[in-house]
Design an enzyme around this catalytic site. Structure first.
Site, PDB file in Angstrom:
ATOM      1  N   ASP A   1     -79.927  19.913  34.684  1.00  0.00           N
ATOM      2  CA  ASP A   1     -79.023  18.833  34.281  1.00  0.00           C
ATOM      3  C   ASP A   1     -77.610  19.078  34.792  1.00  0.00           C
ATOM      4  O   ASP A   1     -76.984  18.203  35.391  1.00  0.00           O
ATOM      5  CB  ASP A   1     -79.017  18.692  32.751  1.00  0.00           C
ATOM      6  CG  ASP A   1     -80.425  18.490  32.210  1.00  0.00           C
ATOM      7  OD1 ASP A   1     -81.291  18.037  32.984  1.00  0.00           O
ATOM      8  OD2 ASP A   1     -80.667  18.801  31.035  1.00  0.00           O
TER       9      ASP A   1
ATOM     10  N   GLY B   1     -82.709  11.317  26.749  1.00  0.00           N
ATOM     11  CA  GLY B   1     -83.225  12.136  27.836  1.00  0.00           C
ATOM     12  C   GLY B   1     -82.454  11.948  29.128  1.00  0.00           C
ATOM     13  O   GLY B   1     -82.962  12.219  30.213  1.00  0.00           O
TER      14      GLY B   1
END
Ligand code: GLA
Length: 377
Positions: free
Chosen positions: A172, A124
């Protein structure tokens, strides 16, 4: 080979990765990129809802070295997974997305690539986004077409969406490309491209810990896409483009299933705003309860936590952490913990003990805001 060997005595872009590339391909790499992983301090499942997030790059990274090939082939080698070229699908995804955007020539020039990483996969921490960003940097540099961070983020998002088949947002890629050392990145996704505002985050007397649950975080099973659809359905139901603009009373009147999902997004945006205000005021120690409230919201309203994430959060808090929460998509992966420096050892010991697997290597590491992706050569 370690990452440090790359930035070691040979200087940036020298050292181990260059030597490994040369040994493998019989020539030196023409481009080397480093893309870090990220921790999101707060603001999860808000990016695709036009909301707010507060990520930072960490000091673990994916490194990619490359040299152009004339035959159109993308050839790859991974230091950590020799002989396994499953990751090349990401490189191909990047090449396709960049070609579609006119950033790479349509005749599809190829490259020899070598990947080295100390960023755990499936934890993650955005290892796949880091891979796409580093590959994009290398391929665009080889083609003499460097792109800005927004364009690179968009093409890497496209590559990942198509390759993995999950409609992830821009959190991200934006974090990896635009983070700065010592800062968290306030990102506002209201418009595309999102706007970013680096906020100094001195950790005077505090530490941030990342606890790896070792439950492989898995976004491809449909749950992520299902959450995204629910958020979009709630916005449609409320007649707003963006859940941030919804009236609290209207959100409260949604049917229960949609209401809890929407409530998370609305409350999470408010928590990000509150954390940003505290950081700006130099009151970092006070953000703890907001982090913990975010975890409760992701667990209870958004339902993307799992027993191991909850275990890590609870153990850290019981041992005196100021705040703790899952970070990223959830369903496994990593917990971020804010702790006073002098309590860190106690909190780490308590978290390790909670998992009852003392024989395993530690699952807890200290993290601090590091630099974003860049070319090393
Ligand atoms: C994953 C996705 C991001 C974001 C987070 C949750 O990391 O790639 O776009 O949605 O989950 O905040």
């Amino acid at each position: 080979m370690s990452i440090s060997s790359v930035a070691g005595p040979g200087g940036p872009g020298g050292g181990g990765l260059v030597d490994a590339f040369t040994a493998r391909y019989g020539r030196a790499p023409e481009a080397v990129w480093r893309a870090p992983g990220r921790v999101n301090l707060i603001g999860d499942h808000t990016d695709y809802a036009g909301g707010l997030a507060l990520p930072f790059a960490i000091d673990r990274a994916v490194l990619v070295a490359g040299a152009a090939r004339d035959d159109g082939a993308l050839v790859g080698w991974s230091v950590q997974r020799p002989g396994d070229d499953a990751w090349l699908v990401y490189a191909e995804g990047v090449r396709r997305a960049a070609t579609r955007r006119g950033l790479l020539p349509a005749d599809g020039r190829g490259a020899d690539l070598l990947v080295d990483s100390d960023l755990p996969v499936g934890a993650g921490l955005s290892s796949s986004a880091a891979l796409t960003v580093a590959v994009a940097g290398v391929l665009l540099q080889l083609a003499g077409r460097p792109a800005g961070p927004e364009e690179t983020a968009a093409l890497c998002q496209e590559a990942e969406n198509v390759t993995v088949g999950v409609p992830t947002g821009l959190l991200d890629q934006t974090a990896l490309l635009q983070s700065r050392t010592g800062h968290v990145l306030a990102v506002d996704f209201r418009h595309t491209p999102p706007t970013v505002d680096p906020i100094p985050c001195p950790l005077n007397g505090l530490q941030l810990l990342a606890v790896d649950t070792r439950v492989a975080h898995e976004v491809a099973d449909g749950t992520y896409a299902e959450r995204r659809r629910a958020v979009e359905a709630a916005a449609t139901e409320l007649g707003v483009q963006n859940l941030r603009d919804a009236e609290p009373a209207a959100v409260a009147a949604l049917p229960p299933a949609l209401r809890r999902r929407a409530q998370h997004v609305v409350n999470e945006n408010e928590r990000v705003t509150a954390v940003v205000a505290l950081l700006r005021a130099g009151r970092t120690a006070e953000i703890g309860p907001l982090l913990t409230a975010s975890h409760a919201s992701l667990r209870d309203d958004f339902e993307v936590s799992c027993p191991e994430l909850d275990l890590a959060v609870d153990a850290a808090l019981r041992a005196g952490a100021l705040g703790a929460r899952m970070t990223g998509a959830g369903f496994g992966g990593t917990v971020v913990v804010l702790v006073r420096e002098d309590e860190a050892s106690r909190v780490i010991a308590a978290v390790e003990a909670a998992f009852d697997d003392a024989s395993m290597p530690s699952r807890t590491t200290r993290v601090e805001p590091g630099e974003g992706a860049r070319a090393l050569r």
